[in-house]
Every structure is written in C-alpha cells, then in structure tokens.
Design a protein around this motif. Structure first.
Motif: not given
Ligand code: 5AD
Ligand code: FES
Length: 355
Positions: A69, A71, A73, A81
């Motif tokens: 995971h 957060k 980009d 993400r």
C-alpha cells in the motif's frame, strides 16, 4: 585501444576520491562508448579497492516487502497509488516474524523491512514490530525502508532498536525530481530526511535509479556531489526499469553498462561504502548482480517475503525471483557468488567504523 586520458582520470579518482566537475562529466560521457579494456580497467580498480576493506566477502540482506500500500504516486513506481491493477496486501506481525525466523535459520543477520508509505502502519505499530524483531533476533541488524517520516517518527523507530534506514534520494536535481514525482513531493524534503536520519544515529543509505527518464550526466554529477556532502554508509543504485500501469511505462530502461560504471565510480569515491548489486540489476541481465559485485559492489539483498505476495510487490516489470522461496534465493545467491570468486558471509555486515 584504451584512451590514456580516461585511464588517467580513473587513476586520479582512485587517488583523490573525487574529480573536478569537468573531469567527472568528461569521464561519464566517455564511459558511454568505452572499449572493453577501459571498462575492465575501471572494474578491476574498483574491485581492488573493495577487497582492501571487505576482501571477497559479500553481505546478505534479507528483504521483507511487508506492505505494497502506498500513499504516493511516483511516476516510475509500479505500486503507486493510482495503479489500480495492483492487488494490495499487508503482512501481519506474525508473518513478518516468520520471515525473520526463516531468514535467521538460513544465515541472514540483517533484515530490511521495506514497504510503501502505508498509513495503516502507525508509529506505534512500526515500533512494536521493531521491538519484537530485535527481541527475538538480538544479534541481527534491522533496516527500515518505509519512506519519508517526521524527525520524531524516525527518532522513535531508532529508540525502539532500528539500526539502519534506506531512503533513496532518487535525484539531487530539483527539476529532475519534479519530472519523476508529482507536485506534493519535494526533493528538498527528502534530502532533509536523510540528514535527520544521520543526525539521529542511523547508518543511512541514499541512492538513485540509473537511466531514469530525463536523467543527464549533469544530474548524476549533482548526485555524486550530494553523496559527498551526505557521506552515506550505503548507496543503493539500480537501473530504471519501466513498469506497466505507470506514466513511464513506455520509457527506455537504464543500461547494464551505465549501472556498472557508476557502481565502480562510487566504489572509488567511497572505498568503505556498503554497495548493493540490486535486484533491478539482476532483472535487466541474467548475471547482472554478479557483474555488479565484480564492479565493486559488496552487498546483495535476496527476497525473504513469502512467495504468496512476491508477485504483488512489483516496482517494475519482469522482477526476478518472484516464484522462488527464501531458501532457494539464499542458495542460488551463494552459488552465484562462489562461481565468481566471492563468498556470502553470515554477519550483520555493518559499516566499518561502527563495527
Ligand atoms: N525501476 C527501477 N527502480 C525502481 N524503484 C521504484 N520504481 C522503480 C522502477 N520502475 C526504486 C526506487 C525506490 C526503490 C525502493 O526502488 O529508487 O527508491
Ligand atoms: Fe532468487 Fe537466485 S537469488 S532465485
């Protein structure tokens, strides 16, 4: 015939551990079309320097990719993400401890916890993990590679027992940083994290991708200058490899040769630095990691993640070892090193000063 001027610059780099800006730029540009004799001169010199500190030892780091995971980009990264094709996972504390146990049994004495920037892992959870791992494996070093955090968070992890921190700076040039990352990320912030980590007492690792989109020799020069200022204990470099599902999916990969040249240059500049021959290098060439070691690298980081999640932690396409078990990678690596005259060792493999 090898160009005498380039050989002389390689000698000067070995002797002074630095060159002028112009000489660095000249060397980088000439190495791109260097003949075999010149390349071998560089690699052999770098290998001789690594042998002075480390002999034929190669340190193992067991890499545990505990969450994909993220957060962020970043335009180059497969687990960004916005990549909705990724099936996301998190390992539980027990699964992570199991990885360490397996790793310990087969001779790992450093574990690297790497993950995306995952808010699920609060400082409390991270510290709890660190405490548990260090309690059970007290003779092992623990490295974190979990991205940008506040000074306070870094301090908490350190106080909980983390020894090292990897945070590639990706590029020291602000405009190039902007080309690789969205607006909300800043190269200055990232560099500052590295200084904070060092101040706290971690052994720190910075690094870049070789041949990332838009990278020039001038950018690499700035990276070398930044490293000279930071004086990291570890430097992680590997080729950029395009990743499906990212805006950079159609960009060309970095090359084996450019990566090997830079590994050797780094070894000459930082004789004692811990320098991995990365999985990315092994991905663009079947014996990339071995060639990296011969060019001056002294660390390999086989995967310790459970096989069930390995093919989900794909930062780039074609990543090797995604179907192999921890034991297989461990033995494969031992053979690869042996065949080339090196030996993997069961040791924490600390930076010399801190041993
Ligand atoms: N190719 C090569 N390396 C990559 N990384 C991320 N994406 C890629 C890619 N497409 C590297 C970054 C990051 C490290 C964990 O992996 O440099 O810091
Ligand atoms: Fe993983 Fe060779 S290192 S199979």
């Amino acid at each position: 015939m090898a160009d005498k001027k380039i050989l002389a610059l390689i000698d000067e780099l070995e002797k002074n551990k630095t060159l002028s800006d112009n000489d660095f730029l000249f060397l980088l540009s000439q190495l791109k079309h260097a003949d075999e004799e010149t390349e071998n001169y560089l690699y052999t010199k770098a290998d001789t320097v690594r042998r002075k500190t480390y002999g034929i030892d190669v340190y193992l780091r067991g890499l545990i990719e505990f969450t994909n995971h993220c957060k962020n980009d970043c335009y180059y990264c497969g687990i960004r993400r916005s990549n909705t094709n990724v099936s996301r996972y998190r390992l539980t504390k027990d699964e992570i401890l199991d990885c360490c146990k397996t790793g310990y049994e087969i001779g790992y004495r450093t574990f690297v916890l790497q993950g995306g920037e995952d808010a699920y892992y609060t400082d409390e959870k991270v510290c709890d993990l660190i405490t548990a791992i260090k309690k059970q494996f007290s003779d092992c070093a623990l490295t974190l590679s979990i991205g940008e955090k506040s000074y306070e968070s870094y301090k908490k992890y350190y106080d909980a027992g983390a020894d090292r921190y990897l945070l590639r700076h990706e590029t020291a040039d602000p405009e190039h940083y902007r080309r690789l990352h969205p607006e909300e990320l800043s190269g200055e912030f990232r560099k500052n994290c590295l200084y904070q980590l060092k101040e706290i007492g971690y052994q720190v690792g910075c690094g870049i991708m070789v041949g990332s989109p838009g990278q020039t020799d001038l950018h690499i020069l700035k990276d070398l200058r930044f490293m000279q200022e930071l004086q990291p204990h570890m430097i992680g470099i590997g080729p950029f490899i395009p990743s499906a599902g990212t805006p950079m999916h159609d960009q060309p990969a970095g090359t084996l040769e450019d990566t090997l040249h830079l590994l050797s240059i780094l070894r000459l500049m930082f004789p004692q630095v811990l320098l991995p021959a990365t999985t990315a290098l092994g991905t663009i060439h079947p014996t990339g990691r071995e060639l990296g070691i011969k060019a001056g690298a002294n660390v390999v980081m086989p995967n310790l993640s459970p096989t069930g999640v390995r093919d989900k932690y794909l930062l780039y396409d074609g990543k090797i070892c995604t179907g192999d078990k921890a034991e297989e990678c461990r033995h494969c690596m031992e053979g690869r090193m042996k065949r080339n005259g090196y030996q993997v060792v069961v040791s924490r493999g600390d930076y010399p000063e801190t041993r």
